[in-house]
Design a protein around this motif. Structure first.
Motif, PDB file in Angstrom:
ATOM      1  N   ALA A   1      59.450  19.902 -68.055  1.00 31.65           N
ATOM      2  CA  ALA A   1      59.804  19.167 -69.359  1.00 31.65           C
ATOM      3  C   ALA A   1      59.948  20.339 -70.315  1.00 31.65           C
ATOM      4  O   ALA A   1      59.299  21.136 -70.574  1.00 31.65           O
ATOM      5  N   ASP A   2      60.987  20.183 -70.976  1.00 33.53           N
ATOM      6  CA  ASP A   2      61.221  21.050 -72.313  1.00 33.53           C
ATOM      7  C   ASP A   2      60.820  20.257 -73.555  1.00 33.53           C
ATOM      8  O   ASP A   2      60.966  19.228 -73.655  1.00 33.53           O
ATOM      9  N   THR A   3      59.942  21.071 -74.188  1.00 33.72           N
ATOM     10  CA  THR A   3      59.340  20.544 -75.352  1.00 33.72           C
ATOM     11  C   THR A   3      59.625  21.356 -76.676  1.00 33.72           C
ATOM     12  O   THR A   3      60.024  22.708 -76.553  1.00 33.72           O
ATOM     13  N   THR A   4      59.559  20.781 -77.881  1.00 30.97           N
ATOM     14  CA  THR A   4      59.534  21.671 -79.005  1.00 30.97           C
ATOM     15  C   THR A   4      58.181  22.081 -79.325  1.00 30.97           C
ATOM     16  O   THR A   4      57.416  21.895 -78.674  1.00 30.97           O
ATOM     17  N   GLU A   5      58.108  22.906 -80.306  1.00 28.75           N
ATOM     18  CA  GLU A   5      56.976  23.820 -80.901  1.00 28.75           C
ATOM     19  C   GLU A   5      55.903  22.704 -81.111  1.00 28.75           C
ATOM     20  O   GLU A   5      54.623  22.874 -81.153  1.00 28.75           O
ATOM     21  N   THR A   6      56.168  21.280 -81.597  1.00 28.94           N
ATOM     22  CA  THR A   6      55.241  20.295 -81.724  1.00 28.94           C
ATOM     23  C   THR A   6      54.849  19.592 -80.645  1.00 28.94           C
ATOM     24  O   THR A   6      54.021  18.631 -80.604  1.00 28.94           O
ATOM     25  N   GLY A   7      55.395  19.936 -79.438  1.00 27.22           N
ATOM     26  CA  GLY A   7      55.112  19.196 -78.113  1.00 27.22           C
ATOM     27  C   GLY A   7      55.860  17.979 -77.726  1.00 27.22           C
ATOM     28  O   GLY A   7      55.523  17.403 -76.913  1.00 27.22           O
TER      29      GLY A   7
ATOM     30  N   ILE B   1      58.795  16.136 -76.185  1.00 23.76           N
ATOM     31  CA  ILE B   1      59.757  16.433 -74.789  1.00 23.76           C
ATOM     32  C   ILE B   1      61.316  15.939 -75.516  1.00 23.76           C
ATOM     33  O   ILE B   1      61.601  15.059 -75.788  1.00 23.76           O
ATOM     34  N   THR B   2      61.989  17.231 -75.048  1.00 19.63           N
ATOM     35  CA  THR B   2      63.241  17.000 -75.223  1.00 19.63           C
ATOM     36  C   THR B   2      64.260  16.762 -74.206  1.00 19.63           C
ATOM     37  O   THR B   2      65.415  16.500 -74.224  1.00 19.63           O
ATOM     38  N   ALA B   3      63.666  17.260 -72.926  1.00 18.82           N
ATOM     39  CA  ALA B   3      64.455  16.973 -71.774  1.00 18.82           C
ATOM     40  C   ALA B   3      63.532  16.946 -70.679  1.00 18.82           C
ATOM     41  O   ALA B   3      62.355  17.701 -70.547  1.00 18.82           O
ATOM     42  N   ALA B   4      63.615  16.198 -69.902  1.00 18.67           N
ATOM     43  CA  ALA B   4      62.717  15.929 -68.659  1.00 18.67           C
ATOM     44  C   ALA B   4      63.447  15.898 -67.006  1.00 18.67           C
ATOM     45  O   ALA B   4      64.692  15.657 -66.928  1.00 18.67           O
ATOM     46  N   SER B   5      62.866  16.658 -66.096  1.00 19.97           N
ATOM     47  CA  SER B   5      63.405  16.551 -64.748  1.00 19.97           C
ATOM     48  C   SER B   5      62.083  16.075 -63.931  1.00 19.97           C
ATOM     49  O   SER B   5      61.153  17.060 -63.792  1.00 19.97           O
ATOM     50  N   LEU B   6      62.348  15.010 -63.121  1.00 24.64           N
ATOM     51  CA  LEU B   6      61.313  14.548 -62.445  1.00 24.64           C
ATOM     52  C   LEU B   6      61.968  14.214 -60.932  1.00 24.64           C
ATOM     53  O   LEU B   6      62.990  13.514 -60.774  1.00 24.64           O
TER      54      LEU B   6
ATOM     55  N   GLU C   1      62.940   9.979 -66.309  1.00 22.67           N
ATOM     56  CA  GLU C   1      63.118  11.156 -67.112  1.00 22.67           C
ATOM     57  C   GLU C   1      63.618  10.790 -68.508  1.00 22.67           C
ATOM     58  O   GLU C   1      62.943  11.252 -69.532  1.00 22.67           O
ATOM     59  N   ASN C   2      64.245   9.670 -68.612  1.00 22.44           N
ATOM     60  CA  ASN C   2      64.923   9.231 -69.887  1.00 22.44           C
ATOM     61  C   ASN C   2      63.707   8.696 -70.713  1.00 22.44           C
ATOM     62  O   ASN C   2      63.919   8.691 -71.867  1.00 22.44           O
ATOM     63  N   LEU C   3      62.744   8.381 -70.050  1.00 22.86           N
ATOM     64  CA  LEU C   3      62.117   7.155 -70.798  1.00 22.86           C
ATOM     65  C   LEU C   3      61.023   8.614 -71.396  1.00 22.86           C
ATOM     66  O   LEU C   3      60.449   8.313 -72.352  1.00 22.86           O
ATOM     67  N   LEU C   4      60.938   9.631 -70.751  1.00 25.67           N
ATOM     68  CA  LEU C   4      59.863  10.787 -71.262  1.00 25.67           C
ATOM     69  C   LEU C   4      60.386  11.340 -72.592  1.00 25.67           C
ATOM     70  O   LEU C   4      59.706  11.949 -73.311  1.00 25.67           O
ATOM     71  N   VAL C   5      61.700  11.409 -72.752  1.00 28.30           N
ATOM     72  CA  VAL C   5      62.252  12.213 -73.915  1.00 28.30           C
ATOM     73  C   VAL C   5      61.909  11.315 -74.911  1.00 28.30           C
ATOM     74  O   VAL C   5      62.178  10.365 -75.113  1.00 28.30           O
ATOM     75  N   GLY C   6      61.469  12.303 -75.759  1.00 26.15           N
ATOM     76  CA  GLY C   6      60.932  11.714 -77.228  1.00 26.15           C
ATOM     77  C   GLY C   6      59.257  11.593 -77.352  1.00 26.15           C
ATOM     78  O   GLY C   6      58.796  11.522 -78.281  1.00 26.15           O
ATOM     79  N   MET C   7      58.664  11.484 -76.111  1.00 33.59           N
ATOM     80  CA  MET C   7      57.229  11.500 -76.015  1.00 33.59           C
ATOM     81  C   MET C   7      56.569  12.746 -76.313  1.00 33.59           C
ATOM     82  O   MET C   7      57.092  13.896 -75.962  1.00 33.59           O
ATOM     83  N   SER C   8      55.213  12.788 -76.429  1.00 38.98           N
ATOM     84  CA  SER C   8      54.537  13.948 -76.675  1.00 38.98           C
ATOM     85  C   SER C   8      52.949  13.717 -76.121  1.00 38.98           C
ATOM     86  O   SER C   8      52.792  12.797 -75.651  1.00 38.98           O
TER      87      SER C   8
END
Length: 259
Positions: free
Chosen positions: A199-205, A207-212, A228-235
């Protein structure tokens, strides 16, 4: 094994010539092929031992990719400074393979080309968007790893073709990862199910992109775009119950389709 011929080429070019002969099989670490021949699961007339081709046993960095030769052993992969720096999930997966003896002998190429749905090293490579570089008398061709993997034990190859190396782009700096493998015992276990999450994340944690990728639940390891799509935006503060539920549903559906 009567009439079996054994060849040990010293270059890729020599191996290509030998592999074009009828009923030729490449030998890497031998942890699968030797057993298959003894049990008569396969009956090659020519065994082409690739172990003397040193260029196939290298881990190299290009400008954008990490390149892993087909003869790189699991032990070498796990101890590679480049692998540990850029994709430690791959090193962790390599350490989960078999015993120290198997890790010292078994190879990345053999694990891929054996076509086992439970191959430990393949789910991380699938998650990394890896592609295979195949070589034959027709030259080299590149193929996404997910396209190379057909049914169990049936990689999609042309006559005389064998794996030269597998390559993937460097993950983004700060990428987070996890590797999970479940078996019937704690050691020397064949995967009942394995999972790799990157998972790629921002500094605040966030998730901007995920690969599962999941292993051992389908004819070959697969990505799970819905999760993967569901994970995007989560922290880290998110409730992941919906993710777990969807992942469980997908895994069960895949298991129902497995031969």
């Amino acid at each position: 094994m009567e009439g079996l011929k054994f060849w040990r080429p010293r270059s890729v070019e020599e191996a290509v010539e030998l592999m074009f002969r009828e009923k030729s099989a490449p030998l890497a670490g031998g942890t699968d092929l030797v057993i298959e021949i003894k049990k008569r699961y396969c009956s090659p007339e020519n065994v082409v031992d690739l172990s003397a081709i040193t260029e196939l046993a290298q881990v190299e960095r290009s400008e954008k990719n990490l390149e892993i030769g087909a003869l790189v052993t699991f032990s070498s992969l796990a101890s590679s400074p480049a692998v540990k720096e850029f994709c430690p999930v791959l090193a962790e997966a390599a350490l989960s393979v078999g015993s120290p003896q198997i890790r010292n002998r078994g190879t990345v190429g053999g694990n891929i080309m054996s076509g086992s749905p439970a191959a430990d090293i393949v789910p991380p490579l699938v998650a990394l968007d890896a592609y295979a570089v195949l070589v034959s008398s027709a030259g080299e061709r590149k193929l996404k790893l997910t396209e190379l993997l057909g049914g169990p034990g049936k990689p999609v190859l042309k006559r005389g073709e064998f794996l030269k190396k597998v390559c993937f782009p460097f993950p983004k700096k700060g990428c987070r990862w996890a590797f999970v493998k479940l078996g019937r015992r704690n050691a020397l276990a064949i995967s009942r199910i394995s999972m790799v999450l990157m998972a790629d994340t921002t500094e605040t944690g966030e998730i901007t992109a995920a690969s599962l990728a999941l292993g051992a639940v389908a004819p070959h390891p697969v990505r799970v775009p819905a999760v993967e799509n569901l994970l995007v935006g989560m922290s880290e503060a998110s409730n992941f119950e919906t993710v777990a539920a969807l992942l469980g549903t997908v895994a069960c559906e895949l298991l129902g389709q497995r031969p």
